[in-house]
Design a protein around this motif. Structure first.
Motif, mmCIF file in Angstrom:
data_model
loop_
_atom_site.group_PDB
_atom_site.id
_atom_site.type_symbol
_atom_site.label_atom_id
_atom_site.label_comp_id
_atom_site.label_asym_id
_atom_site.label_seq_id
_atom_site.Cartn_x
_atom_site.Cartn_y
_atom_site.Cartn_z
ATOM 1 N N UNK A 157 0.640 -1.537 0.093
ATOM 2 C CA UNK A 157 -0.250 -0.212 0.022
ATOM 3 C C UNK A 157 1.009 0.851 -0.318
ATOM 4 N N UNK A 158 1.617 1.389 0.722
ATOM 5 C CA UNK A 158 2.825 2.133 1.055
ATOM 6 C C UNK A 158 3.707 2.895 -0.423
ATOM 7 N N UNK A 159 3.493 1.335 -0.635
ATOM 8 C CA UNK A 159 4.794 1.737 -2.315
ATOM 9 C C UNK A 159 3.575 2.266 -3.501
ATOM 10 N N UNK A 160 2.482 2.069 -3.363
ATOM 11 C CA UNK A 160 1.587 2.544 -4.938
ATOM 12 C C UNK A 160 1.591 4.071 -3.904
ATOM 13 N N UNK A 161 1.098 4.647 -3.245
ATOM 14 C CA UNK A 161 0.975 5.616 -2.226
ATOM 15 C C UNK A 161 1.884 6.329 -2.591
ATOM 16 N N UNK A 162 2.972 5.877 -2.145
ATOM 17 C CA UNK A 162 4.457 6.669 -2.694
ATOM 18 C C UNK A 162 4.260 7.245 -4.007
ATOM 19 N N UNK A 163 4.160 6.198 -4.772
ATOM 20 C CA UNK A 163 4.507 6.599 -6.598
ATOM 21 C C UNK A 163 3.117 7.627 -6.985
ATOM 22 N N UNK A 164 2.287 7.655 -6.650
ATOM 23 C CA UNK A 164 0.775 8.412 -6.141
ATOM 24 C C UNK A 164 1.355 10.064 -5.743
ATOM 25 N N UNK A 165 2.033 10.139 -4.966
ATOM 26 C CA UNK A 165 2.842 11.071 -4.015
ATOM 27 C C UNK A 165 4.536 12.109 -5.104
ATOM 28 N N UNK A 166 5.047 10.975 -5.351
ATOM 29 C CA UNK A 166 5.739 11.633 -6.295
ATOM 30 C C UNK A 166 5.605 12.120 -7.376
ATOM 31 N N UNK A 167 4.426 11.364 -8.071
ATOM 32 C CA UNK A 167 3.894 12.247 -9.535
ATOM 33 C C UNK A 167 3.125 12.947 -8.768
ATOM 34 N N UNK A 168 1.617 13.420 -8.268
ATOM 35 C CA UNK A 168 2.062 14.592 -7.765
ATOM 36 C C UNK A 168 3.187 15.671 -7.245
ATOM 37 N N UNK A 169 3.435 15.655 -7.034
ATOM 38 C CA UNK A 169 5.241 16.060 -6.716
ATOM 39 C C UNK A 169 5.793 16.534 -8.212
ATOM 40 N N UNK A 170 6.183 15.658 -9.060
ATOM 41 C CA UNK A 170 6.519 16.057 -10.246
ATOM 42 C C UNK A 170 5.286 16.745 -11.280
ATOM 43 N N UNK A 171 4.203 16.537 -11.041
ATOM 44 C CA UNK A 171 3.554 17.975 -11.357
ATOM 45 C C UNK A 171 3.406 19.441 -11.087
ATOM 46 N N UNK A 172 3.872 18.979 -10.065
ATOM 47 C CA UNK A 172 3.380 20.064 -9.025
ATOM 48 C C UNK A 172 4.316 21.132 -9.037
ATOM 49 N N UNK A 173 5.387 20.296 -10.147
ATOM 50 C CA UNK A 173 6.423 21.285 -9.737
ATOM 51 C C UNK A 173 7.271 21.365 -11.139
#
Length: 358
Positions: free
Chosen positions: A328-344
């Motif tokens: 669960x943590x790996x999937x959640x973190x992939x989403x977080x990193x994707x969001x960080x990539x987009x927002x920056x």
């Protein structure tokens, strides 16, 4: 040391040292592992209570202090920071969650392959895919913004902290935790391990050795300088393992490893993607920390916290395989990193400016 010969020499020596540290007591295929060693230090300081992975690994302190010493000597100690610190901290956490799903950092990934662990091939595939995702983010204008020159005193704090950790290791006070069994109890003599860390820290600082940078530069620029160092690590570790009888080819029954291909792949996707956004692999972050880069210090602290989170919340994999929480943590973190990539990225910035104009 900026020549191809210099980085090949560095890689060869790192490979030899990695096998030597195993011979002297480190776990097999773990002569060096930044993620595992930071996890052990985190446990040794009591940030987590997983009794089998608690030890103040002097190799990590050696990397930082070796980098600090040679950077100071060569007048390359340049104190700077302030580039999106909390995002860097968060990415440090995600790097660790990904690495502890795979059970190793990019350096250990190469060492595992040199020991015959074929699961590392799956890890390399995931790591490369993560780097490709990171490159795509860079191509869309991803940036953590500029950093700023800081007082020299700011840059001295982290090396001094590492000296303090060495002192704690030697004095072994009662409030420091040391594993009595498991990987944390397996270690080379402290002073030899520290000396090995210092040597690798010095050479890595001079050559900019970085697994993420090696694959990134190969894909983007067809530049083989950095990747040649890791090819040298692979070759010389393989030779050492064959010579000492440590080589054991296969997917099953590998030391401190599991054979769940999907989660080995996804763990290293997360590690690779996060590392590209940070500008370097876990070992490179330690080297930059020694050079006075406080952004890298923040990242390393994120990795320490990430290691504690992994073991306090049962996210880390084990030789039995990944945990449900870890998946669960790996999937959640992939989403977080994707969001960080987009927002920056430039795309998000343009939309933000467009809304402001409207």
């Amino acid at each position: 040391m900026d020549s191809k010969k210099g980085i090949i020499f560095t890689g060869a020596l790192v490979g030899i040292i990695a096998v030597l540290l195993v011979k002297l007591g480190n776990p097999k295929n773990m002569g060096f592992c930044i993620a595992c060693f930071i996890r052990d230090i985190s446990g040794g300081l009591g940030f987590h209570r997983a009794a089998v992975v608690q030890y103040l690994r002097p190799e990590v302190m050696g990397l930082v202090l070796g980098s600090f010493a040679v950077a100071s000597l060569k007048k390359e100690f340049n104190v700077k920071g302030g580039s999106s610190p909390f995002i860097r901290f968060t990415l440090g956490v995600t790097v660790m969650i990904g690495a502890l799903m795979f059970l190793g950092c990019p350096l250990r990934m190469v060492l595992r392959l040199a020991g015959g662990d074929l699961n590392a091939i799956v890890g390399i595939a995931g790591f490369t895919f993560g780097i490709i995702l990171g490159i795509a983010s860079l191509n869309k204008g991803f940036s953590l913004k500029r950093n700023y020159k800081l007082p020299k005193s700011e840059g001295y704090i982290f090396p001094v902290m590492n000296i303090f950790l060495v002192v704690l290791l030697i004095l072994a006070p009662s409030f420091i935790f040391f594993s009595e069994k498991g990987p944390g109890s397996m270690h080379a003599p402290a002073l030899i391990a520290l000396a090995c860390g210092l040597i690798v820290g010095i050479l890595s600082q001079r050559t900019r050795l970085c697994m993420v940078g090696g694959i990134r530069d190969l894909i983007l620029f067809k530049d083989t300088y950095l990747i040649s160092g890791f090819i040298a690590i692979l070759v010389f570790t393989l030779i050492g393992n064959l010579s000492l009888g440590y080589f054991n080819m296969g997917f099953e029954a590998q030391p401190v490893a599991h054979s769940d291909g999907l989660w080995n792949f996804l763990g290293m996707v997360l590690c690779g993607w996060s590392s590209v956004l940070l500008g370097g692999c876990p070992m490179r972050q330690l080297i930059l920390s020694g050079e006075g880069n406080t952004d890298s210090v923040i990242t390393v602290i994120g990795m320490f916290v990430g290691a504690a989170i992994c073991h306090n919340f049962a996210l880390a994999a084990s030789p039995k395989g990944p945990s449900p929480n870890g998946k669960i943590a790996v999937i959640a973190c992939l989403l977080v990193v994707g969001l960080i990539s987009y927002l920056n990225s430039d795309m998000a910035n343009l939309k933000s400016k467009g809304k402001g104009v409207a």
